[in-house]
Design a protein around this motif. Structure first.
Motif, PDB file in Angstrom:
ATOM      1  N   GLU A  40     -61.043  32.288  42.200  1.00 20.20           N
ATOM      2  CA  GLU A  40     -59.720  32.197  42.830  1.00 20.20           C
ATOM      3  C   GLU A  40     -59.766  31.409  44.126  1.00 20.20           C
ATOM      4  O   GLU A  40     -58.853  30.629  44.409  1.00 20.20           O
ATOM      5  N   LEU A  41     -60.802  31.596  44.931  1.00 18.76           N
ATOM      6  CA  LEU A  41     -60.898  30.856  46.188  1.00 18.76           C
ATOM      7  C   LEU A  41     -61.060  29.369  45.924  1.00 18.76           C
ATOM      8  O   LEU A  41     -60.487  28.540  46.636  1.00 18.76           O
TER       9      LEU A  41
ATOM     10  N   ILE B 280     -57.687  28.037  45.020  1.00 15.37           N
ATOM     11  CA  ILE B 280     -56.847  27.897  46.210  1.00 15.37           C
ATOM     12  C   ILE B 280     -57.225  26.628  46.955  1.00 15.37           C
ATOM     13  O   ILE B 280     -56.355  25.841  47.344  1.00 15.37           O
ATOM     14  N   GLU B 281     -58.511  26.428  47.147  1.00 12.50           N
ATOM     15  CA  GLU B 281     -58.971  25.239  47.864  1.00 12.50           C
ATOM     16  C   GLU B 281     -58.525  23.963  47.155  1.00 12.50           C
ATOM     17  O   GLU B 281     -58.059  23.012  47.795  1.00 12.50           O
TER      18      GLU B 281
ATOM     19  N   MET C 284     -52.149  31.590  47.106  1.00 11.04           N
ATOM     20  CA  MET C 284     -52.814  32.325  48.180  1.00 11.04           C
ATOM     21  C   MET C 284     -52.274  33.747  48.296  1.00 11.04           C
ATOM     22  O   MET C 284     -53.034  34.684  48.513  1.00 11.04           O
TER      23      MET C 284
ATOM     24  N   ALA D 172     -53.787  36.053  45.671  1.00 15.58           N
ATOM     25  CA  ALA D 172     -55.237  36.265  45.707  1.00 15.58           C
ATOM     26  C   ALA D 172     -55.547  37.623  46.318  1.00 15.58           C
ATOM     27  O   ALA D 172     -54.893  38.055  47.262  1.00 15.58           O
TER      28      ALA D 172
ATOM     29  N   GLN E  99     -57.050  40.145  48.730  1.00 13.73           N
ATOM     30  CA  GLN E  99     -57.413  39.980  50.132  1.00 13.73           C
ATOM     31  C   GLN E  99     -58.622  40.853  50.457  1.00 13.73           C
ATOM     32  O   GLN E  99     -58.536  42.076  50.396  1.00 13.73           O
TER      33      GLN E  99
ATOM     34  N   ASP F 277     -62.975  37.002  52.937  1.00  8.85           N
ATOM     35  CA  ASP F 277     -62.215  35.800  52.638  1.00  8.85           C
ATOM     36  C   ASP F 277     -61.165  35.458  53.693  1.00  8.85           C
ATOM     37  O   ASP F 277     -60.517  34.426  53.592  1.00  8.85           O
TER      38      ASP F 277
ATOM     39  N   PHE G 275     -61.486  32.007  55.456  1.00  7.89           N
ATOM     40  CA  PHE G 275     -61.204  30.937  54.499  1.00  7.89           C
ATOM     41  C   PHE G 275     -59.697  30.818  54.265  1.00  7.89           C
ATOM     42  O   PHE G 275     -59.129  29.720  54.320  1.00  7.89           O
ATOM     43  N   LEU G 276     -59.050  31.943  54.007  1.00 11.83           N
ATOM     44  CA  LEU G 276     -57.616  31.933  53.726  1.00 11.83           C
ATOM     45  C   LEU G 276     -56.815  31.488  54.951  1.00 11.83           C
ATOM     46  O   LEU G 276     -55.822  30.768  54.814  1.00 11.83           O
TER      47      LEU G 276
ATOM     48  N   GLN H 222     -57.045  27.727  55.066  1.00  6.99           N
ATOM     49  CA  GLN H 222     -56.198  27.119  54.039  1.00  6.99           C
ATOM     50  C   GLN H 222     -54.731  27.191  54.448  1.00  6.99           C
ATOM     51  O   GLN H 222     -53.973  26.242  54.247  1.00  6.99           O
TER      52      GLN H 222
END
Length: 88
Positions: A15-16, A19-20, A56, A59, A61, A65, A68-69, A72
């Motif tokens: 998922e990360l 998102i990226e 996002m 995703a 939480q 993360d 990172f979030l 983003q």
């Protein structure tokens, strides 16, 4: 890449990673749209930002993360600002 039906994820990316990739796609679309000043391209860029934000928000939480979030989200905020500036 193949989509995994039960998760909606693209195989090979978690998922990360997705998102990226969606944030990078939004950045590219915004850059291209603001250079072209084409209304349709600007709308597609806005849609890409919205889609990345939606991803996002869906995703899970976890504390690991959060940095990172946050990064983003900052990138998407910059995209929105650039898009708004191009429209005015």
């Amino acid at each position: 890449m193949q989509q995994i039906n039960h998760t909606g994820l693209i195989s090979g990316l978690n998922e990360l990673g997705q998102i990226e990739m969606s944030v990078k796609a939004a950045q590219k679309m915004v850059g291209s749209a603001t250079m072209q000043q084409d209304p349709e391209a600007l709308q597609h860029a806005e849609n890409a930002i919205r889609d990345a934000k939606d991803m996002m928000n869906r995703a899970p939480q976890t504390g690991v993360d959060q940095d990172f979030l946050a990064k983003q989200q900052q990138l998407l905020d910059q995209c929105e600002h650039q898009l708004n500036e191009a429209r005015h």
